[in-house]
Design a protein around this motif. Structure first.
Motif, mmCIF file in Angstrom:
data_model
loop_
_atom_site.group_PDB
_atom_site.id
_atom_site.type_symbol
_atom_site.label_atom_id
_atom_site.label_comp_id
_atom_site.label_asym_id
_atom_site.label_seq_id
_atom_site.Cartn_x
_atom_site.Cartn_y
_atom_site.Cartn_z
ATOM 1 N N LEU A 71 0.830 -1.209 0.000
ATOM 2 C CA LEU A 71 0.000 0.000 0.000
ATOM 3 C C LEU A 71 0.863 1.258 0.000
ATOM 4 C CD1 LEU A 71 -2.775 -1.004 2.557
ATOM 5 C CD2 LEU A 71 -3.083 -0.593 0.101
ATOM 6 N N LEU A 72 1.882 1.275 0.839
ATOM 7 C CA LEU A 72 2.758 2.448 0.903
ATOM 8 C C LEU A 72 3.531 2.636 -0.395
ATOM 9 C CD1 LEU A 72 4.059 2.139 4.569
ATOM 10 C CD2 LEU A 72 2.357 3.758 3.680
ATOM 11 N N ARG A 73 4.016 1.541 -0.970
ATOM 12 C CA ARG A 73 4.722 1.612 -2.252
ATOM 13 C C ARG A 73 3.808 2.198 -3.337
ATOM 14 N NH1 ARG A 73 6.491 -3.183 -2.228
ATOM 15 N NH2 ARG A 73 4.647 -4.098 -3.149
ATOM 16 N N ASP A 74 2.571 1.714 -3.384
ATOM 17 C CA ASP A 74 1.623 2.213 -4.379
ATOM 18 C C ASP A 74 1.331 3.696 -4.186
ATOM 19 O OD1 ASP A 74 1.512 -0.336 -5.394
ATOM 20 O OD2 ASP A 74 -0.493 -0.783 -4.620
ATOM 21 N N GLU A 75 1.223 4.123 -2.928
ATOM 22 C CA GLU A 75 0.945 5.540 -2.653
ATOM 23 C C GLU A 75 2.105 6.424 -3.095
ATOM 24 O OE1 GLU A 75 -1.951 6.784 -1.881
ATOM 25 O OE2 GLU A 75 -2.733 4.752 -1.770
ATOM 26 N N VAL A 76 3.323 5.985 -2.830
ATOM 27 C CA VAL A 76 4.499 6.755 -3.233
ATOM 28 C C VAL A 76 4.578 6.825 -4.752
ATOM 29 C CG1 VAL A 76 7.037 6.736 -3.263
ATOM 30 C CG2 VAL A 76 5.809 6.322 -1.129
ATOM 31 N N GLU A 77 4.353 5.685 -5.412
ATOM 32 C CA GLU A 77 4.439 5.646 -6.872
ATOM 33 C C GLU A 77 3.356 6.473 -7.546
ATOM 34 O OE1 GLU A 77 4.464 1.486 -7.890
ATOM 35 O OE2 GLU A 77 6.517 1.219 -7.165
ATOM 36 N N SER A 78 2.177 6.552 -6.937
ATOM 37 C CA SER A 78 1.080 7.301 -7.558
ATOM 38 C C SER A 78 1.314 8.807 -7.491
ATOM 39 C CB SER A 78 -0.261 6.959 -6.895
ATOM 40 O OG SER A 78 -0.389 7.625 -5.651
ATOM 41 N N GLY A 79 2.004 9.259 -6.465
ATOM 42 C CA GLY A 79 2.270 10.683 -6.308
ATOM 43 C C GLY A 79 1.055 11.493 -5.892
ATOM 44 N N GLU A 80 -0.079 10.833 -5.690
ATOM 45 C CA GLU A 80 -1.303 11.529 -5.289
ATOM 46 C C GLU A 80 -1.362 11.655 -3.776
ATOM 47 O OE1 GLU A 80 -4.629 9.451 -6.929
ATOM 48 O OE2 GLU A 80 -3.784 9.442 -8.938
ATOM 49 N N SER A 81 -2.155 12.603 -3.309
ATOM 50 C CA SER A 81 -2.322 12.736 -1.864
ATOM 51 C C SER A 81 -3.225 11.606 -1.364
ATOM 52 C CB SER A 81 -2.912 14.097 -1.503
ATOM 53 O OG SER A 81 -4.182 14.245 -2.078
ATOM 54 N N VAL A 82 -2.978 11.190 -0.157
ATOM 55 C CA VAL A 82 -3.705 10.075 0.446
ATOM 56 C C VAL A 82 -4.952 10.622 1.133
ATOM 57 C CG1 VAL A 82 -3.546 8.162 2.082
ATOM 58 C CG2 VAL A 82 -1.522 8.889 0.822
ATOM 59 N N SER A 83 -6.102 9.988 0.877
ATOM 60 C CA SER A 83 -7.346 10.423 1.518
ATOM 61 C C SER A 83 -7.274 10.153 3.013
ATOM 62 C CB SER A 83 -8.545 9.687 0.914
ATOM 63 O OG SER A 83 -8.552 8.328 1.319
ATOM 64 N N GLY A 84 -8.044 10.899 3.769
ATOM 65 C CA GLY A 84 -8.096 10.705 5.220
ATOM 66 C C GLY A 84 -8.547 9.307 5.590
ATOM 67 N N GLU A 85 -9.523 8.786 4.847
ATOM 68 C CA GLU A 85 -10.050 7.443 5.093
ATOM 69 C C GLU A 85 -8.960 6.388 4.880
ATOM 70 O OE1 GLU A 85 -13.224 6.082 2.423
ATOM 71 O OE2 GLU A 85 -14.562 6.366 4.134
ATOM 72 N N LYS A 86 -8.202 6.534 3.791
ATOM 73 C CA LYS A 86 -7.147 5.574 3.486
ATOM 74 C C LYS A 86 -6.008 5.696 4.494
ATOM 75 C CE LYS A 86 -6.302 4.890 -0.853
ATOM 76 N NZ LYS A 86 -5.768 4.997 -2.228
ATOM 77 N N LEU A 87 -5.684 6.925 4.878
ATOM 78 C CA LEU A 87 -4.630 7.142 5.861
ATOM 79 C C LEU A 87 -5.001 6.509 7.200
ATOM 80 C CD1 LEU A 87 -1.892 8.438 6.179
ATOM 81 C CD2 LEU A 87 -3.033 10.550 6.836
#
Length: 102
Positions: A71-87
């Motif tokens: 999940l963290l790898r995907d978030e870094v690769e996407s470059g998008e901000s993480v939603s509060g719910e996902k965080l």
């Protein structure tokens, strides 16, 4: 393998109750790779009410570290901000993983 692919594809067409059931069912996956992939997809699709989060966490038993890393790898690769719910979910997953290792 075909059943696993059908499972992942069918997740796109469900309502909140079906999504909850998918989250529970993913825990019965035969391989760690499938479980990780299915649960990762669920988190990214964003249906993260409290019950679905609980079902995903339950299905991630003994997979917490791998799922968190993907999940963290995907978030870094996407470059998008993480939603509060996902965080919030990522925090819960990290918490479960730390309790599991202690």
């Amino acid at each position: 393998m075909e059943l696993q692919q059908a499972f992942i594809k069918s997740m796109a067409t469900g309502d909140a109750r079906m999504y909850f059931q998918y989250a529970l069912s993913a825990g019965a996956g035969e391989t760690t790779q499938f479980r990780n992939h299915a649960l990762n997809e669920m988190v990214h699709r964003g249906e993260l009410d409290q019950w679905t989060r609980a079902a995903i966490l339950s299905s991630a038993t003994n997979l917490e570290g791998e799922l968190l890393a993907s999940l963290l790898r995907d978030e870094v690769e996407s470059g998008e901000s993480v939603s509060g719910e996902k965080l919030e979910f990522i925090s819960e997953l990290a918490d479960c993983g730390s309790k599991q290792s202690s």
